[in-house]
Design a protein around this motif. Structure first.
Motif, PDB file in Angstrom:
ATOM      1  N   ALA A 105      97.534 -26.036 -23.550  1.00 14.85           N
ATOM      2  CA  ALA A 105      98.956 -26.263 -23.578  1.00 14.85           C
ATOM      3  C   ALA A 105      99.243 -27.721 -23.778  1.00 14.85           C
ATOM      4  O   ALA A 105     100.306 -27.756 -23.971  1.00 14.85           O
ATOM      5  CB  ALA A 105      99.404 -26.373 -22.661  1.00 14.85           C
ATOM      6  N   GLY A 106      98.140 -28.631 -24.591  1.00 18.07           N
ATOM      7  CA  GLY A 106      98.935 -29.800 -24.720  1.00 18.07           C
ATOM      8  C   GLY A 106      98.313 -30.511 -22.924  1.00 18.07           C
ATOM      9  O   GLY A 106      97.588 -30.498 -22.286  1.00 18.07           O
ATOM     10  N   PHE A 107      99.723 -31.594 -23.010  1.00 14.43           N
ATOM     11  CA  PHE A 107      98.989 -32.436 -22.094  1.00 14.43           C
ATOM     12  C   PHE A 107     100.850 -33.128 -21.388  1.00 14.43           C
ATOM     13  O   PHE A 107     101.496 -32.529 -22.633  1.00 14.43           O
ATOM     14  CB  PHE A 107      99.246 -34.345 -22.663  1.00 14.43           C
ATOM     15  CG  PHE A 107      98.902 -35.309 -21.863  1.00 14.43           C
ATOM     16  CD1 PHE A 107      97.378 -35.283 -21.088  1.00 14.43           C
ATOM     17  CD2 PHE A 107      99.881 -35.783 -21.030  1.00 14.43           C
ATOM     18  CE1 PHE A 107      97.043 -36.220 -20.505  1.00 14.43           C
ATOM     19  CE2 PHE A 107      99.292 -36.991 -19.996  1.00 14.43           C
ATOM     20  CZ  PHE A 107      97.841 -37.006 -19.849  1.00 14.43           C
ATOM     21  N   PRO A 108     100.728 -32.921 -19.606  1.00 17.28           N
ATOM     22  CA  PRO A 108      99.305 -32.959 -19.338  1.00 17.28           C
ATOM     23  C   PRO A 108      98.492 -31.704 -19.554  1.00 17.28           C
ATOM     24  O   PRO A 108      98.803 -30.490 -19.228  1.00 17.28           O
ATOM     25  CB  PRO A 108      99.767 -32.892 -18.029  1.00 17.28           C
ATOM     26  CG  PRO A 108     101.397 -33.312 -17.421  1.00 17.28           C
ATOM     27  CD  PRO A 108     101.755 -32.816 -19.603  1.00 17.28           C
ATOM     28  N   PRO A 109      97.165 -31.864 -19.383  1.00 11.85           N
ATOM     29  CA  PRO A 109      96.525 -31.135 -18.392  1.00 11.85           C
ATOM     30  C   PRO A 109      96.400 -29.645 -17.308  1.00 11.85           C
ATOM     31  O   PRO A 109      97.110 -30.970 -16.834  1.00 11.85           O
ATOM     32  CB  PRO A 109      94.866 -31.133 -18.849  1.00 11.85           C
ATOM     33  CG  PRO A 109      94.956 -32.439 -18.282  1.00 11.85           C
ATOM     34  CD  PRO A 109      96.169 -33.054 -18.560  1.00 11.85           C
ATOM     35  N   THR A 110      96.565 -28.718 -17.456  1.00 13.30           N
ATOM     36  CA  THR A 110      96.112 -28.359 -16.393  1.00 13.30           C
ATOM     37  C   THR A 110      94.639 -28.146 -15.799  1.00 13.30           C
ATOM     38  O   THR A 110      93.740 -28.383 -16.560  1.00 13.30           O
ATOM     39  CB  THR A 110      96.843 -26.419 -16.598  1.00 13.30           C
ATOM     40  OG1 THR A 110      96.032 -25.491 -17.214  1.00 13.30           O
ATOM     41  CG2 THR A 110      98.260 -26.624 -16.821  1.00 13.30           C
ATOM     42  N   LEU A 111      94.698 -27.530 -14.931  1.00 12.90           N
ATOM     43  CA  LEU A 111      93.122 -27.353 -14.388  1.00 12.90           C
ATOM     44  C   LEU A 111      92.700 -25.776 -14.955  1.00 12.90           C
ATOM     45  O   LEU A 111      92.931 -24.646 -14.433  1.00 12.90           O
ATOM     46  CB  LEU A 111      93.324 -27.490 -12.585  1.00 12.90           C
ATOM     47  CG  LEU A 111      93.422 -28.936 -12.187  1.00 12.90           C
ATOM     48  CD1 LEU A 111      93.223 -28.533 -10.812  1.00 12.90           C
ATOM     49  CD2 LEU A 111      92.266 -29.577 -13.035  1.00 12.90           C
ATOM     50  N   SER A 112      91.071 -26.008 -15.125  1.00 15.07           N
ATOM     51  CA  SER A 112      91.354 -24.239 -14.979  1.00 15.07           C
ATOM     52  C   SER A 112      90.053 -23.514 -14.494  1.00 15.07           C
ATOM     53  O   SER A 112      90.213 -22.386 -14.118  1.00 15.07           O
ATOM     54  CB  SER A 112      90.237 -24.378 -16.649  1.00 15.07           C
ATOM     55  OG  SER A 112      88.689 -25.095 -16.457  1.00 15.07           O
ATOM     56  N   VAL A 113      89.623 -23.883 -13.325  1.00 16.69           N
ATOM     57  CA  VAL A 113      88.902 -24.167 -12.094  1.00 16.69           C
ATOM     58  C   VAL A 113      90.256 -24.768 -10.848  1.00 16.69           C
ATOM     59  O   VAL A 113      90.378 -25.786 -11.245  1.00 16.69           O
ATOM     60  CB  VAL A 113      87.756 -24.341 -11.629  1.00 16.69           C
ATOM     61  CG1 VAL A 113      86.848 -23.245 -10.262  1.00 16.69           C
ATOM     62  CG2 VAL A 113      86.895 -24.040 -12.794  1.00 16.69           C
ATOM     63  N   LEU A 114      90.458 -23.550 -10.113  1.00 19.90           N
ATOM     64  CA  LEU A 114      91.790 -24.107  -8.520  1.00 19.90           C
ATOM     65  C   LEU A 114      91.209 -23.352  -7.533  1.00 19.90           C
ATOM     66  O   LEU A 114      91.107 -21.431  -7.529  1.00 19.90           O
ATOM     67  CB  LEU A 114      92.925 -24.751  -9.384  1.00 19.90           C
ATOM     68  CG  LEU A 114      93.423 -23.760  -9.459  1.00 19.90           C
ATOM     69  CD1 LEU A 114      94.698 -23.733  -9.033  1.00 19.90           C
ATOM     70  CD2 LEU A 114      93.648 -22.812 -10.555  1.00 19.90           C
ATOM     71  N   ASN A 115      91.784 -23.859  -6.408  1.00 16.05           N
ATOM     72  CA  ASN A 115      92.072 -23.039  -4.978  1.00 16.05           C
ATOM     73  C   ASN A 115      91.135 -22.453  -5.026  1.00 16.05           C
ATOM     74  O   ASN A 115      90.529 -22.493  -3.580  1.00 16.05           O
ATOM     75  CB  ASN A 115      93.287 -21.816  -5.624  1.00 16.05           C
ATOM     76  CG  ASN A 115      94.655 -22.230  -5.956  1.00 16.05           C
ATOM     77  OD1 ASN A 115      95.034 -23.378  -5.501  1.00 16.05           O
ATOM     78  ND2 ASN A 115      95.506 -21.466  -6.488  1.00 16.05           N
ATOM     79  N   THR A 116      90.534 -21.470  -5.053  1.00 14.33           N
ATOM     80  CA  THR A 116      89.603 -20.972  -4.140  1.00 14.33           C
ATOM     81  C   THR A 116      87.871 -21.004  -5.507  1.00 14.33           C
ATOM     82  O   THR A 116      86.870 -20.602  -4.518  1.00 14.33           O
ATOM     83  CB  THR A 116      89.653 -18.652  -4.528  1.00 14.33           C
ATOM     84  OG1 THR A 116      89.471 -18.348  -5.507  1.00 14.33           O
ATOM     85  CG2 THR A 116      90.480 -18.887  -3.972  1.00 14.33           C
ATOM     86  N   ASP A 117      88.047 -21.754  -5.806  1.00 15.75           N
ATOM     87  CA  ASP A 117      86.600 -22.409  -6.611  1.00 15.75           C
ATOM     88  C   ASP A 117      86.826 -23.570  -7.169  1.00 15.75           C
ATOM     89  O   ASP A 117      87.690 -24.685  -7.141  1.00 15.75           O
ATOM     90  CB  ASP A 117      85.988 -21.484  -7.689  1.00 15.75           C
ATOM     91  CG  ASP A 117      84.640 -21.262  -8.110  1.00 15.75           C
ATOM     92  OD1 ASP A 117      83.684 -22.039  -7.345  1.00 15.75           O
ATOM     93  OD2 ASP A 117      84.431 -20.792  -9.415  1.00 15.75           O
ATOM     94  N   SER A 118      85.483 -24.408  -7.354  1.00 20.13           N
ATOM     95  CA  SER A 118      85.632 -25.928  -8.371  1.00 20.13           C
ATOM     96  C   SER A 118      84.296 -25.777  -9.096  1.00 20.13           C
ATOM     97  O   SER A 118      83.469 -24.911  -9.073  1.00 20.13           O
ATOM     98  CB  SER A 118      85.297 -26.921  -7.090  1.00 20.13           C
ATOM     99  OG  SER A 118      84.025 -26.845  -6.550  1.00 20.13           O
ATOM    100  N   LEU A 119      84.268 -26.393 -10.176  1.00 19.51           N
ATOM    101  CA  LEU A 119      83.889 -27.201 -10.927  1.00 19.51           C
ATOM    102  C   LEU A 119      82.015 -27.481  -9.939  1.00 19.51           C
ATOM    103  O   LEU A 119      81.271 -27.514 -10.886  1.00 19.51           O
ATOM    104  CB  LEU A 119      84.152 -28.303 -11.970  1.00 19.51           C
ATOM    105  CG  LEU A 119      82.683 -29.071 -13.533  1.00 19.51           C
ATOM    106  CD1 LEU A 119      82.147 -27.222 -13.621  1.00 19.51           C
ATOM    107  CD2 LEU A 119      83.267 -29.627 -13.932  1.00 19.51           C
ATOM    108  N   GLY A 120      82.740 -28.101  -8.936  1.00 17.83           N
ATOM    109  CA  GLY A 120      80.970 -28.707  -8.416  1.00 17.83           C
ATOM    110  C   GLY A 120      80.330 -26.958  -7.579  1.00 17.83           C
ATOM    111  O   GLY A 120      79.437 -27.533  -8.138  1.00 17.83           O
ATOM    112  N   GLU A 121      81.327 -26.491  -7.552  1.00 24.83           N
ATOM    113  CA  GLU A 121      80.377 -25.549  -6.818  1.00 24.83           C
ATOM    114  C   GLU A 121      79.926 -24.697  -7.750  1.00 24.83           C
ATOM    115  O   GLU A 121      78.665 -23.643  -7.463  1.00 24.83           O
ATOM    116  CB  GLU A 121      82.031 -24.424  -6.076  1.00 24.83           C
ATOM    117  CG  GLU A 121      82.244 -24.381  -4.602  1.00 24.83           C
ATOM    118  CD  GLU A 121      83.214 -24.558  -4.611  1.00 24.83           C
ATOM    119  OE1 GLU A 121      83.141 -23.050  -3.684  1.00 24.83           O
ATOM    120  OE2 GLU A 121      84.353 -24.536  -4.584  1.00 24.83           O
TER     121      GLU A 121
END
Length: 219
Positions: A105-121
């Motif tokens: 959706a352009g800048f600033p970006p949002t997060l594709s993973v959040l709240n109940t999960d993370s990229l690290g997980e």
């Protein structure tokens, strides 16, 4: 240590440069070695004065590494690690710097993973034999490796991960970079918190007009 840095962008170059300066044997991993080496642009300009840093495929870079650094884009992390190969990664420490940024959706970006999960997980689940440690994803590349560019360098970074020895290894690396306040948040699920700092970081960047800032936990 033998360090494989996956990613040829600004973060990857910063980590590779600093680690090599500190005496580590560093190889940058890329999807296409010929394209990365032969094309013009930022990486080619950076590589010329840094002959001590090798360049290899993701798989070749990680095969003999003691520590792997994920400095790819968030949406490129799992494909890059898959290309590196599960057997090459098994038992190794991964310093995961990537953030799950969504620019659709352009800048600033949002997060594709959040709240109940993370990229690290997600990385840890995909590669259960890998020792994932989330760190350095809350500040700009220059401050990751030269924290004293900002005041006296006494600002805060975080580590998250399931393996205590892996977090110790990463903390020692961060300390060698010059970080003096490293907070262990706990297991890899705590990466949700540091990844979700990105929205406020982006707004501060927009307001201040610079990425040379960081948080300090006063206690």
């Amino acid at each position: 240590m033998r360090i494989a840095v996956l990613g040829t962008g600004m973060v990857g170059r910063a980590i590779a440069t600093r680690a090599a300066e500190l005496g580590h044997q560093v190889t940058i991993g890329t999807r296409d070695v010929a394209a990365t080496r032969d094309r013009g642009g930022d990486h080619a300009a950076w590589a010329a004065p840094h002959p001590e840093v090798g360049l290899a495929t993701y798989a070749d870079a990680t095969a003999d590494a003691d520590l792997v650094v994920n400095a790819t884009t968030g949406d490129g992390s799992l494909p890059a690690l898959t290309a590196a190969g599960e057997d090459n990664l098994a038992g190794k420490v991964l310093l995961d710097i990537a953030n799950p940024l969504d620019f659709s959706a352009g800048f600033p970006p949002t997060l594709s993973v959040l709240n109940t999960d993370s990229l690290g997980e997600r990385i840890q689940r995909a590669f259960p034999r890998l020792k994932v440690v989330k760190a350095l994803n809350t500040l700009t590349a220059d401050l990751m490796v030269h924290p004293r560019q900002l005041a006296d360098g006494d600002h805060t970074v975080f580590v998250s991960g399931d393996d205590e020895s892996a977090k110790k290894t990463v903390t020692e690396l961060l300390t060698s970079f010059g970080h003096t306040d490293v907070i262990d948040l706990g297991d890899i699920s705590t990466a949700r918190g540091t990844e979700m700092l990105l929205p406020i970081w982006l707004r501060l960047y927009g307001r201040l007009g610079t990425g040379i800032f960081n948080v300090k936990i006063v206690r």
